[in-house]
Enzyme design. Structure first.
Site, PDB file in Angstrom:
ATOM      1  CB  SER A  21      -0.895   0.020   1.233  1.00 45.08           C
ATOM      2  OG  SER A  21      -1.709   1.170   1.214  1.00 45.08           O
ATOM      3  CB  SER A  46      -4.244   4.289   3.042  1.00 46.21           C
ATOM      4  OG  SER A  46      -3.537   3.169   3.504  1.00 46.21           O
ATOM      5  CB  CYS A 129      -0.099   6.086   8.432  1.00 47.36           C
ATOM      6  SG  CYS A 129       0.758   7.565   7.872  1.00 47.36           S
ATOM      7  CB  THR A 192       7.363   3.305   7.641  1.00 44.20           C
ATOM      8  OG1 THR A 192       6.275   4.154   8.015  1.00 44.20           O
ATOM      9  CG2 THR A 192       7.302   3.015   6.165  1.00 44.20           C
ATOM     10  N   GLY A 242       8.467  -5.314   4.754  1.00 43.82           N
ATOM     11  CA  GLY A 242       9.596  -4.572   5.293  1.00 43.82           C
ATOM     12  C   GLY A 242      10.911  -4.932   4.628  1.00 43.82           C
TER      13      GLY A 242
END
Lengths: 314, 257
Positions: A21, A46, A129, A192, A242
Site C-alpha cells: 500500500s 490507503s 501510518c 514504516t 519490510g
C-alpha cells in the site's frame, strides 16, 4: 518446480508478492502495471472518506540503498472517486486488496463498506501510518482501539479483513492479538518505523512534516522479528512487509511465518520490474532450498523449537 | 541524495520568468529535471535550463511556491535532488524545436548540445507577446535558426507557434521535433509531425512528490512522468485520454487540465 501459489485468508494468489500500500496505488492503470510486471496482487493506496492532498514536499528522502524516509501524509482521491481506479484494475483481472483509513471505528466501517462495494477481494486497515495526526498508528497503537476498529469493519463487510499493524509500539503482539479478537482474517506487518532526517547546514528537518516513516533494507530485520513474534502468538495468517527486495528476503519472511509478502520501497529503488525478478526467481530458489512449495516454507524456521520465544530478550 | 546549494546568479529572462543558477556537481543531460526545495517552503520539479556543473532552472510563476522562488535573492540556499528522468536523444541531424512560453527552458540546453555536435537546429518560439519570448538570443547565438510567433503580433507570426511549426515542417525536412509547452499545443505539433512523417518528442509536466517512480502522483496513463519521462516520444502519450485533458491533483483525483 516448487509451487508458488499463496493462499491468504482464502484468497488465491498466483504468487505471494503483493504491491504494498502507498506505492503506485493512486491510479488503476498503475495497479494493473504492477500486476502485469509479475505481482501476485496489489494493495491500493490507503483511501479515506474524503480527498486528501497529503503533506507538502519534501515528502521523501533516500539513503543510498539501505532505506528511505517518507511522509506523504495519506494523499488519496477519496472513496467517492476511487472506485473508478479499482474498476480499471479489476477489468484487467488484477486481484485487488483495498487499503482504507479513518479516525475511529465508525469511520473505518463506513469507508470499509464503500471499499468492499468496489469489488476488492479483501480489506487492509491502515492502523499504522506513523505520521498522520489522529490517524494510522495514533489509532492503531492501542490494542483496545484496534479490536474495536477491526470488529466494526468485520461486522460491516463480508470480505476478509486484514489489520496492518504498527511496529512503533512496545508490544506489537498485543496489537496482533487484539486484531484477532476483533475478527481479523489476517494481519500485515510492518508499516514504516517512525523516523526523521535533519539537514545540518540548514538546521532543520528535511521532510516538510518533520517526522516520517523509514522503509527499505534497513527495516527488514525489524519486520522479520515482528512476523516471527506474531506467528508464535496468532493463528490467523500474516502478510510480511519490510525491506523485501530479493527472493531470499521473501523466503526469510516465509520462514518467519508470512503467508504472503508486500513489496514497496524496492519499486522506488529498482522499478516495478522487481516483481518480475521475484516471481521468476522464486520457484527455482525454493527448489534449491528443498521446499516443494511456498506454503511449505511458511513458518518453517519455527520447526523443532520447543516453545515460542516471542518475548523481547532481556 | 539531496545537495544543498546556493543561488549564485539570478537573471530576469522575461517579465514573468527568472533563471536561477547554482553550482551542482552531478551528471545531467538535456531533458532531465531536479526536485528543487526552497527550505521552509515546498519542493517542486524543475527542468534544467542549464546542464553541466553550473546548473540552472528557469522558473515561471505557476503557483504560490514558484512565485516565491521567483523572488529569492542570490545567496539563498536551495535543496536539489536529482537529476531525474529521461533525456533528449541528441543524435539527430536536422532538429526542429517548438517551444511554447516557458517550455523553451528545457529545450534550450538540448538545442545547444545538438548544435555543438554539428546538428542543424531551427527553433520555433511562441509567447503571448514580444518581451515574453524566452531564450531567443541564447538560441540564436548558439547557431539556431529562429522563427517566432506571438499571440498579440508584437513580433513575428501573429498567431500560434503551432501554425509556425506546421509551416516549417511542410517547408523543410526534419529528423526530429522537440516540443514543450501546453499539452494541447504539443498535441497539435504531434499532428503536424505525423502528417509529414517527422517523429515528435514531448517534454511533459505533472505534479510530482517522490520523483522516484513510487508515489503515483505523476501517473499519466500507464506511465510515471518522473521516471518514464518527462521526455516521451509523442506516439506513446499523445493519444492517451488524459493527455491534454486531465491532470491529477495532489490528492490523486483526475481534474481538468
Amino acid at each position: 518446480m516448487a509451487a508458488v501459489e499463496a493462499n491468504l485468508a482464502g484468497i488465491r494468489l498466483r504468487n505471494p508478492f503483493l504491491l504494498a500500500s502507498g506505492i503506485w496505488g493512486e491510479s488503476g492503470e498503475s495497479l494493473r502495471g504492477a500486476y502485469e510486471a509479475g505481482a501476485g496482487g496489489v494493495v491500493t493506496k490507503s483511501i479515506g472518506a474524503v480527498p486528501r492532498d497529503g503533506y507538502p514536499n519534501p515528502t521523501v528522502e533516500t539513503f543510498e540503498s539501505w532505506g528511505m524516509l517518507n511522509a506523504m501524509g495519506l494523499p488519496n482521491p477519496g472513496i467517492v472517486e476511487y472506485p473508478q481506479e479499482v474498476a480499471r484494475a479489476r477489468a484487467a483481472g488484477v486481484p485487488v486488496i483495498g487499503s482504507v483509513f479513518a479516525g475511529d471505528a465508525d469511520g473505518f466501517a463506513d469507508v470499509g463498506r464503500r471499499m468492499e462495494s468496489t469489488g476488492v477481494l479483501a480489506l487492509e486497515l491502515n492502523l499504522s501510518c506513523p505520521h498522520a495526526k489522529g490517524l494510522g498508528s495514533e489509532v492503531g497503537s492501542d490494542p483496545g482501539e484496534v479490536e474495536r476498529v477491526v470488529r466494526a469493519v468485520v461486522r460491516a463487510v463480508k470480505i476478509p479483513v486484514l489489520a496492518k499493524l504498527t511496529p512503533n509500539t512496545a508490544d506489537v503482539v498485543a496489537l496482533g492479538l487484539a486484531a484477532e479478537r476483533g475478527g481479523a482474517a489476517g494481519v500485515s506487518a510492518i508499516n514504516t518505523l517512525r523516523a526523521m532526517s535533519i539537514d545540518v547546514t540548514l538546521r532543520r528537518p528535511v521532510l516538510a512534516n518533520g517526522l516520517g516513516g523509514l522503509s527499505g533494507a534497513a527495516v527488514k530485520p525489524v519486520g522479520l522479528a515482528v512476523v516471527w513474534q506474531l506467528f508464535d502468538a496468532l493463528t490467523v495468517p500474516i502478510v510480511g512487509i519490510g525491506g523485501i527486495r530479493t527472493v531470499d528476503d521473501s523466503i526469510a519472511y516465509a520462514l518467519a511465518g508470512a503467508r504472503a509478502v508486500e513489496v514497496g520501497t524496492a519499486v522506488a529503488f529498482g522499478g516495478v520490474g522487481v516483481f518480475g525478478e521475484l516471481s521468476r526467481g522464486l520457484p527455482g530458489r525454493l527448489d534449491e532450498l528443498g521446499f516443494r512449495s511456498w506454503e511449505d516454507a511458511v513458518g518453517a524456521a519455527h520447526a523443532g523449537r520447543s516453545r515460542p520465544t516471542s518475548s523481547v530478550p532481556s | 541524495m539531496r545537495q544543498i546549494v546556493r543561488v549564485t546568479e539570478r537573471v530576469q529572462e522575461t517579465p514573468s520568468t527568472v533563471t536561477l543558477r547554482f553550482d551542482h556537481a552531478g551528471a545531467a543531460a538535456p531533458g532531465q529535471f531536479v526536485m528543487l526545495w526552497l527550505p521552509g517552503d515546498d519542493e517542486l520539479p524543475m527542468s534544467l535550463s542549464w546542464v553541466g556543473d553550473r546548473k540552472g532552472v528557469t522558473v515561471k510563476a505557476m503557483g504560490d511556491t514558484s512565485r516565491r522562488i521567483l523572488d529569492i535573492p542570490v545567496g539563498t540556499r536551495l535543496g536539489v535532488r536529482g537529476p531525474y528522468g529521461t533525456k533528449f536523444d541528441l543524435s539527430r541531424q536536422r532538429v526542429l524545436l517548438v517551444g511554447g512560453g516557458s517550455g523553451t527552458a528545457v529545450l534550450a540546453p538540448a538545442a545547444e548540445a545538438a548544435l555543438a555536435q554539428g546538428a542543424h537546429v531551427t527553433a520555433a518560439l511562441g509567447a503571448t507577446t514580444a518581451n515574453e519570448l524566452l531564450f531567443e538570443d541564447r538560441l540564436r547565438s548558439a547557431g539556431a535558426k529562429i522563427a517566432v510567433a506571438t499571440d498579440d503580433g508584437t513580433v513575428g507570426h501573429h498567431g500560434f507557434v503551432t501554425e509556425l511549426a506546421d509551416r516549417l515542417l511542410h517547408e523543410a525536412t526534419f529528423d526530429v521535433v522537440w516540443t514543450c509547452g501546453p499539452e494541447k499545443m504539443m498535441r497539435k505539433v504531434a499532428d503536424s509531425g505525423r502528417s509529414v512523417g517527422a517523429p515528435v518528442v514531448f517534454s511533459v509536466e505533472r505534479h510530482m512528490k517522490c520523483a522516484l517512480g513510487m508515489c503515483d502522483a505523476c501517473s499519466l496513463g500507464p506511465f510515471h512522468v518522473c521516471v518514464d519521462g518527462p521526455v516521451f516520444p509523442a506516439e506513446q502519450i499523445a493519444r492517451l485520454d488524459e493527455f491534454g485533458r486531465f491532470k491529477r491533483d495532489p490528492s490523486g483525483r483526475l481534474v481538468a487540465a
